[in-house]
Design a protein around this motif. Structure first.
Motif, PDB file in Angstrom:
ATOM      1  N   ASN A   1       0.826  -1.204   0.000  1.00 13.81           N
ATOM      2  CA  ASN A   1       0.000   0.000   0.000  1.00 13.81           C
ATOM      3  C   ASN A   1       0.865   1.260   0.000  1.00 13.81           C
ATOM      4  OD1 ASN A   1      -2.314   1.570   0.118  1.00 13.81           O
ATOM      5  ND2 ASN A   1      -2.480   1.448   2.336  1.00 13.81           N
ATOM      6  N   LEU A   2       1.911   1.240   0.788  1.00 15.84           N
ATOM      7  CA  LEU A   2       2.811   2.390   0.822  1.00 15.84           C
ATOM      8  C   LEU A   2       3.433   2.622  -0.552  1.00 15.84           C
ATOM      9  CD1 LEU A   2       4.611   1.758   4.235  1.00 15.84           C
ATOM     10  CD2 LEU A   2       2.714   3.311   3.769  1.00 15.84           C
ATOM     11  N   LEU A   3       3.826   1.531  -1.202  1.00 14.22           N
ATOM     12  CA  LEU A   3       4.399   1.661  -2.547  1.00 14.22           C
ATOM     13  C   LEU A   3       3.348   2.143  -3.540  1.00 14.22           C
ATOM     14  CD1 LEU A   3       6.602  -1.562  -2.637  1.00 14.22           C
ATOM     15  CD2 LEU A   3       7.398   0.803  -2.457  1.00 14.22           C
ATOM     16  N   HIS A   4       2.128   1.660  -3.386  1.00 20.55           N
ATOM     17  CA  HIS A   4       1.054   2.091  -4.276  1.00 20.55           C
ATOM     18  C   HIS A   4       0.839   3.598  -4.176  1.00 20.55           C
ATOM     19  CE1 HIS A   4      -2.821   2.525  -6.195  1.00 20.55           C
ATOM     20  NE2 HIS A   4      -3.324   2.992  -5.075  1.00 20.55           N
ATOM     21  N   HIS A   5       0.810   4.111  -2.969  1.00 22.80           N
ATOM     22  CA  HIS A   5       0.584   5.545  -2.808  1.00 22.80           C
ATOM     23  C   HIS A   5       1.737   6.367  -3.358  1.00 22.80           C
ATOM     24  CE1 HIS A   5      -3.146   6.337  -0.521  1.00 22.80           C
ATOM     25  NE2 HIS A   5      -3.077   5.029  -0.355  1.00 22.80           N
ATOM     26  N   ARG A   6       2.892   5.813  -3.388  1.00 21.53           N
ATOM     27  CA  ARG A   6       4.023   6.556  -3.947  1.00 21.53           C
ATOM     28  C   ARG A   6       4.073   6.479  -5.467  1.00 21.53           C
ATOM     29  NH1 ARG A   6      10.410   6.410  -2.127  1.00 21.53           N
ATOM     30  NH2 ARG A   6      11.078   8.060  -3.542  1.00 21.53           N
ATOM     31  N   TYR A   7       3.750   5.306  -6.031  1.00 21.76           N
ATOM     32  CA  TYR A   7       3.999   5.090  -7.454  1.00 21.76           C
ATOM     33  C   TYR A   7       2.739   4.938  -8.300  1.00 21.76           C
ATOM     34  CZ  TYR A   7       8.813   4.300  -6.014  1.00 21.76           C
ATOM     35  OH  TYR A   7      10.066   4.463  -5.486  1.00 21.76           O
ATOM     36  N   SER A   8       1.560   5.085  -7.727  1.00 20.57           N
ATOM     37  CA  SER A   8       0.319   4.918  -8.482  1.00 20.57           C
ATOM     38  C   SER A   8       0.303   5.773  -9.746  1.00 20.57           C
ATOM     39  CB  SER A   8      -0.867   5.303  -7.599  1.00 20.57           C
ATOM     40  OG  SER A   8      -2.080   5.237  -8.322  1.00 20.57           O
ATOM     41  N   ARG A   9      -0.043   5.154 -10.855  1.00 20.15           N
ATOM     42  CA  ARG A   9      -0.161   5.774 -12.184  1.00 20.15           C
ATOM     43  C   ARG A   9       1.170   6.199 -12.771  1.00 20.15           C
ATOM     44  NH1 ARG A   9      -3.605   3.214 -13.777  1.00 20.15           N
ATOM     45  NH2 ARG A   9      -4.147   4.589 -15.484  1.00 20.15           N
ATOM     46  N   THR A  10       2.289   5.833 -12.154  1.00 21.02           N
ATOM     47  CA  THR A  10       3.593   6.058 -12.766  1.00 21.02           C
ATOM     48  C   THR A  10       3.965   4.814 -13.556  1.00 21.02           C
ATOM     49  OG1 THR A  10       4.954   5.149 -10.977  1.00 21.02           O
ATOM     50  CG2 THR A  10       4.224   7.443 -10.745  1.00 21.02           C
ATOM     51  N   LEU A  11       5.124   4.854 -14.173  1.00 22.65           N
ATOM     52  CA  LEU A  11       5.579   3.727 -14.977  1.00 22.65           C
ATOM     53  C   LEU A  11       5.638   2.439 -14.154  1.00 22.65           C
ATOM     54  CD1 LEU A  11       6.675   2.826 -17.735  1.00 22.65           C
ATOM     55  CD2 LEU A  11       8.972   3.431 -16.932  1.00 22.65           C
ATOM     56  N   ARG A  12       5.904   2.560 -12.875  1.00 19.95           N
ATOM     57  CA  ARG A  12       6.036   1.368 -12.032  1.00 19.95           C
ATOM     58  C   ARG A  12       4.704   0.701 -11.692  1.00 19.95           C
ATOM     59  NH1 ARG A  12      10.838  -0.056  -9.485  1.00 19.95           N
ATOM     60  NH2 ARG A  12      12.476   1.531  -9.389  1.00 19.95           N
ATOM     61  N   GLU A  13       3.615   1.458 -11.684  1.00 21.00           N
ATOM     62  CA  GLU A  13       2.379   0.909 -11.120  1.00 21.00           C
ATOM     63  C   GLU A  13       1.153   1.424 -11.866  1.00 21.00           C
ATOM     64  OE1 GLU A  13      -0.382   1.148  -8.959  1.00 21.00           O
ATOM     65  OE2 GLU A  13       0.080   0.037  -7.130  1.00 21.00           O
ATOM     66  N   ARG A  14       0.804   0.724 -12.945  1.00 22.34           N
ATOM     67  CA  ARG A  14      -0.369   1.073 -13.760  1.00 22.34           C
ATOM     68  C   ARG A  14      -0.826  -0.217 -14.432  1.00 22.34           C
ATOM     69  NH1 ARG A  14       2.962   4.908 -18.048  1.00 22.34           N
ATOM     70  NH2 ARG A  14       4.109   3.241 -19.088  1.00 22.34           N
ATOM     71  N   ALA A  15      -1.631  -0.959 -13.733  1.00 26.81           N
ATOM     72  CA  ALA A  15      -1.907  -2.355 -14.060  1.00 26.81           C
ATOM     73  C   ALA A  15      -2.478  -2.587 -15.451  1.00 26.81           C
ATOM     74  CB  ALA A  15      -2.859  -2.942 -13.007  1.00 26.81           C
ATOM     75  N   GLU A  16      -3.306  -1.661 -15.946  1.00 27.30           N
ATOM     76  CA  GLU A  16      -4.011  -1.919 -17.200  1.00 27.30           C
ATOM     77  C   GLU A  16      -3.322  -1.328 -18.418  1.00 27.30           C
ATOM     78  OE1 GLU A  16      -5.449   2.242 -16.350  1.00 27.30           O
ATOM     79  OE2 GLU A  16      -4.503   0.558 -15.318  1.00 27.30           O
ATOM     80  N   VAL A  17      -2.261  -0.569 -18.218  1.00 27.41           N
ATOM     81  CA  VAL A  17      -1.643   0.182 -19.315  1.00 27.41           C
ATOM     82  C   VAL A  17      -0.548  -0.636 -20.003  1.00 27.41           C
ATOM     83  CG1 VAL A  17      -0.373   2.276 -19.928  1.00 27.41           C
ATOM     84  CG2 VAL A  17      -2.165   2.353 -18.173  1.00 27.41           C
ATOM     85  N   TYR A  18      -0.560  -0.619 -21.336  1.00 25.10           N
ATOM     86  CA  TYR A  18       0.517  -1.242 -22.103  1.00 25.10           C
ATOM     87  C   TYR A  18       1.100  -0.223 -23.076  1.00 25.10           C
ATOM     88  CZ  TYR A  18      -2.649  -1.623 -26.126  1.00 25.10           C
ATOM     89  OH  TYR A  18      -3.500  -1.339 -27.161  1.00 25.10           O
ATOM     90  N   ASP A  19       2.327  -0.423 -23.424  1.00 26.11           N
ATOM     91  CA  ASP A  19       3.035   0.483 -24.331  1.00 26.11           C
ATOM     92  C   ASP A  19       2.932  -0.060 -25.753  1.00 26.11           C
ATOM     93  OD1 ASP A  19       4.713   2.166 -25.724  1.00 26.11           O
ATOM     94  OD2 ASP A  19       6.331   2.097 -24.235  1.00 26.11           O
ATOM     95  N   ALA A  20       2.185   0.608 -26.600  1.00 29.47           N
ATOM     96  CA  ALA A  20       1.959   0.150 -27.976  1.00 29.47           C
ATOM     97  C   ALA A  20       3.232   0.144 -28.811  1.00 29.47           C
ATOM     98  CB  ALA A  20       0.909   1.036 -28.642  1.00 29.47           C
TER      99      ALA A  20
END
Length: 246
Positions: free
Chosen positions: A40-59
């Motif tokens: 949870n602590l890591l999620h709050h720090r990295y949410s929606r950054t390159l490290r933590e964005r579960a549904e996003v892929y790089d085309a």
């Protein structure tokens, strides 16, 4: 959405007051308390950054078709299974966890950071305590059910589906590089109380130190705007992975 190549400016919010792995579910988990708190602590720090964005892929490096199997596996129960498998880490020496952390470290995942934090003495001690309790409770439960052991299996399978489905619903297809942002989802008040106010996830991200019981009052004080209903937010994830830049 826009893509950032770095997460160095992502803030660290401290202990947000909710036990969770990934994007947040209150209450006891198959992974115990220590691991979800660390994640949870890591999620709050990295949410929606390159490290933590579960549904996003790089085309530029993959396709929707290649990203979809792993995405749907995680969405339809796989997240909970991965959490449950964390009990296998408990017997490992701290030195082994540190080696695993170094091997897993990459700019597009928090796995290495998570393993590194679990290798710390206090965190590892809590992980081992949690894992022992989890194994003991489940062993007793399955023994007690005997020939009807399929019943707790079915209950756990249902829980795995529910937990995995709602985990990223607060963040799906939201702007990247915005760790403080999350959606507030409409939920009937009795269910909101049952979920410990976690449908007010946007409030939780902006004020991670607030206890769950204070989220409703802060939501009202800030204008009380919902982004979506809980059910539509969960259901729209079935559209699949989202390409970066969309």
């Amino acid at each position: 959405m826009t893509v950032s190549a770095t997460d160095r400016n992502a803030p660290d919010h401290g202990d947000p007051g909710h036990g969770r792995l990934g994007h947040g579910k209150p209450g006891p988990r198959a992974a115990g308390a220590g691991l979800p708190r660390t994640a949870n602590l890591l999620h709050h720090r990295y949410s929606r950054t390159l490290r933590e964005r579960a549904e996003v892929y790089d085309a530029r490096t993959t396709t929707w078709a290649k990203a979809a199997p792993g995405y749907y596996a995680r969405l339809l129960g796989g997240l909970y299974l991965m959490e449950s498998a964390s009990v296998l880490l408990a017997p490992l020496p701290a030195a082994v966890l540190r080696r695993l952390a170094r091997s897993a470290e990459a700019p597009d995942t928090v796995a290495g950071l998570l393993l590194g934090r679990l290798a710390r003495r206090r965190a590892l001690r809590q992980l081992r305590t949690d894992a022992a309790a989890i194994v003991a409770v489940h062993a007793v439960a399955f023994a007690a059910y005997g020939e009807h052991a399929w019943m707790p299996v079915a209950a756990l399978a249902g829980r795995a589906l529910v937990v995995s489905l709602q985990d990223n619903a607060y963040h799906y297809a939201t702007p990247l590089d915005a760790p403080l942002q999350a959606m507030n989802l409409r939920l009937p008040r009795p269910l909101e109380a049952f979920a410990l106010g976690f449908n007010l996830h946007g409030v939780h991200h902006r004020h991670p130190g607030l206890p769950w019981s204070a989220l409703r009052a802060r939501f009202a004080r800030e204008g009380g705007r919902y982004d979506l209903g809980w059910t539509p937010a969960v259901a729209r994830q079935l559209r699949g992975p989202v390409g970066a830049g969309r």
